[in-house]
Design an enzyme around this catalytic site. Structure first.
Site, PDB file in Angstrom:
ATOM      1  N   HIS A 269       0.811  -1.217   0.000  1.00 23.60           N
ATOM      2  CA  HIS A 269       0.000   0.000   0.000  1.00 23.60           C
ATOM      3  C   HIS A 269       0.844   1.267   0.000  1.00 23.60           C
ATOM      4  CE1 HIS A 269       0.310  -0.724   4.476  1.00 23.60           C
ATOM      5  NE2 HIS A 269       0.622   0.537   4.406  1.00 23.60           N
ATOM      6  N   SER A 391       4.511   1.630   8.039  1.00 26.04           N
ATOM      7  CA  SER A 391       4.253   0.617   7.014  1.00 26.04           C
ATOM      8  C   SER A 391       5.516   0.418   6.183  1.00 26.04           C
ATOM      9  CB  SER A 391       3.129   1.084   6.089  1.00 26.04           C
ATOM     10  OG  SER A 391       1.886   0.874   6.673  1.00 26.04           O
TER      11      SER A 391
END
Lengths: 439, 100
Positions: A269, A391
């Site tokens: 992502h 992330s």
């Protein structure tokens, strides 16, 4: 009335109405009950293969067949083979081979009695997931059925050739390397057969320390144990990078880590984020960033990699990717190794290091350690605190000559794992992809 | 992830004196468990202080963390931001320098 086949799955997580969305070959998107998703997609896969090659051969004494599919977990490879004879059979001997991408294949040999049956079939699912690719299957012409009248009915050696997909099938696109770097914001058988999967499963990619000299948020669970890394020029910290990612509708901030001289692993992502416009257009990678200091300068991504399981169907368990750089900074700062294993990692002590946006000063590196609490097939869960911006951080421990990444941090708590943060596990197909992307 | 249920929070981040707060990290801290997986990505404000933050339905505190031109930490937040499915909203935020 006519039937329009399904082309692809648009969403795999049911919405409030309990439905998922599929796209038809005529382009229309329709909602179907989530409970019927597997049935519909299996039917779509079967329709897609209906026009495939051979598969079945008819002869004077009967017919034989071989077909290839993705397994129920969407990965290759499931093989169905068998025969039907006009005269009752008392015994059979059957063999076939399946060849796929280099190093991947199946050989099958089986024989037995049939007690006057007219039909025999076998379904074989490879115990491990094979990569996407073109697979060729062929029944041996020596395969036969011994008929009750003493005749031997030989197979006419049916073949099949199919492009099998996988959620781990790579997807890639070019990135911009022009300057200056913009900071943008948004616009207003199972197994009754004797099949044998053949694959040499190397499990470790070595790490490298580099040649540089010594130079309560949703993701915070319980006590925040993160500690600031003040010397980001020490290995392995210098092999961890701040990522500034330009999407069509905004700029994201993530973490990544070198896994070769010029490849940075990160979360999928961080490179493909539909609500920000989809594909990243530009990625700036800053190894060892320390607030305003860039001790090794920065590199730009030339190509972004992820996989279909993330880009096409947004599955949390396939949320991984990588960026190819326009420099070999890994030769200086080093890189992480990677380790894949199928056995449980529950209880394994790991460390997560990255660039959480919730920590001050902005752009500082933080690290925390703890144990894997749940080891899923494609995800590792843990109660180690993280923050937005982490992330893509390595979930790692010692090994692989230096340090081994076992997963890539991706998510805070949510309905799927309300008590734990989660990282995308390095599975065999992911390991294989990173190896290819590194070369 | 069902992206069709996501919404976009957008707005501008400024200092108390009205100057745009550019290149700040901005993210949503859920006060309720999000109905969709929420990736651990942060976004950045543009040089004009504007931002776009995609989020799945839940109630959030929108938080900002950055550095002033004099390298002092800037921080600010907007609490009780309710994000519903497929419904974009605007939230402007004021940041102040930390007194550390």
């Amino acid at each position: 009335m006519t039937i329009v086949p399904v082309a692809r799955l648009v969403t795999s997580s049911p919405g409030r109405t309990g439905q998922v969305k599929v796209q038809l070959v005529n382009g229309a998107v329709v909602a179907i009950p989530a409970a019927d998703m597997n049935l519909v997609m299996r039917r779509a896969a079967a329709e897609a293969r209906a026009a495939g090659p051979d598969g079945i051969k008819h002869g004077s004494c009967g017919s034989s067949w071989i077909y290839q599919y993705e397994k129920s977990d969407d990965h290759p490879i499931k093989i169905e083979t068998g025969f039907k004879v006009k005269t009752a059979a008392v015994a059979y001997g059957w063999s076939y081979t399946v060849k796929g991408p280099p190093g991947w294949g199946v050989t099958f040999n089986k024989s037995g009695t049939l007690a006057l049956r007219h039909r025999w079939s076998n379904t074989y699912n490879t115990p491990e997931d094979f990569p996407a690719g073109t697979y060729s299957a062929a029944v041996s012409s020596s395969s036969d059925a011994l008929l009750v009248n003493g005749d031997i009915c030989y197979s006419l050696a049916p073949t099949a050739k199919n492009d099998l997909s996988s959620p781990d099938e790579p997807v890639s696109w070019s990135l911009s390397t022009s300057s200056p770097i913009p900071v943008t914001s948004g616009p207003a058988a199972a197994g009754s057969g004797a099949g044998q999967a053949s694959r040499s499963t190397g499990s470790v990619l070595s790490g490298f320390a580099g040649r540089a000299g010594r130079m309560a948020p949703h993701s915070v669970i319980g006590k925040d144990t993160r500690k600031r890394v003040t010397d980001t020029t020490a290995y392995p910290y210098r092999a961890i990078a701040l990522l500034r990612v330009t999407f069509p509708h905004g700029t994201g901030s993530c973490t990544g880590f070198l896994v070769s001289a010029s490849l940075v692993a990160t979360a999928g992502h961080c490179l493909y984020y539909p609500p920000a416009g989809g594909r990243a257009t530009r990625v700036q990678v800053i190894p060892g960033n320390n607030v305003k200091s860039e001790p090794y300068g920065s590199c730009l991504g030339t190509r972004a990699y992820s996989v279909k399981g993330w880009v096409s169907s947004g599955q949390e368990a396939y949320d991984y990717g990588a960026v190819k750089l326009n420099c070999d900074i890994g030769d200086t700062v080093g890189w992480f190794g990677m380790r894949y294993q199928t056995k449980s990692l529950t209880g394994t002590k790991v460390t997560i290091t990255g660039y959480p946006g919730d920590k001050k000063p902005d752009g500082s590196m933080w690290t925390a350690s703890g144990k894997i609490t749940v080891s899923l097939a494609r995800q590792l869960l843990y109660k180690i605190s993280t923050g937005a911006g982490q992330s893509g951080s390595p979930v790692y421990n010692r090994g692989c000559t230096t340090y081994c990444a076992l997963a890539i941090h991706a998510y805070g708590t949510n309905h799927n794992h309300p008590d734990d943060n989660a990282g995308t596990r390095i599975t065999l197909p992911a390991f294989y992809n990173f190896d290819i992307w590194s070369s | 992830v069902d992206w069709s249920r996501w919404s976009v929070v957008r707005g501008t981040v400024r200092t108390a004196s009205g100057e745009p707060a550019g290149d700040c990290a901005i993210w949503g801290e859920p006060a309720t468990l999000p109905e969709e997986p929420l990736p651990d990505i942060a976004f950045r404000t543009g040089q004009d202080g504007s931002y776009l933050l995609p989020l799945p339905p839940a109630t959030y505190t929108i938080k900002v963390n950055g550095l002033s031109s004099s390298c002092r930490s800037l921080g600010g937040e907007a609490t009780g931001v309710v994000v519903t499915a497929s419904s974009d909203i605007t939230v402007d935020i004021i940041v102040t320098e930390d007194q550390d």
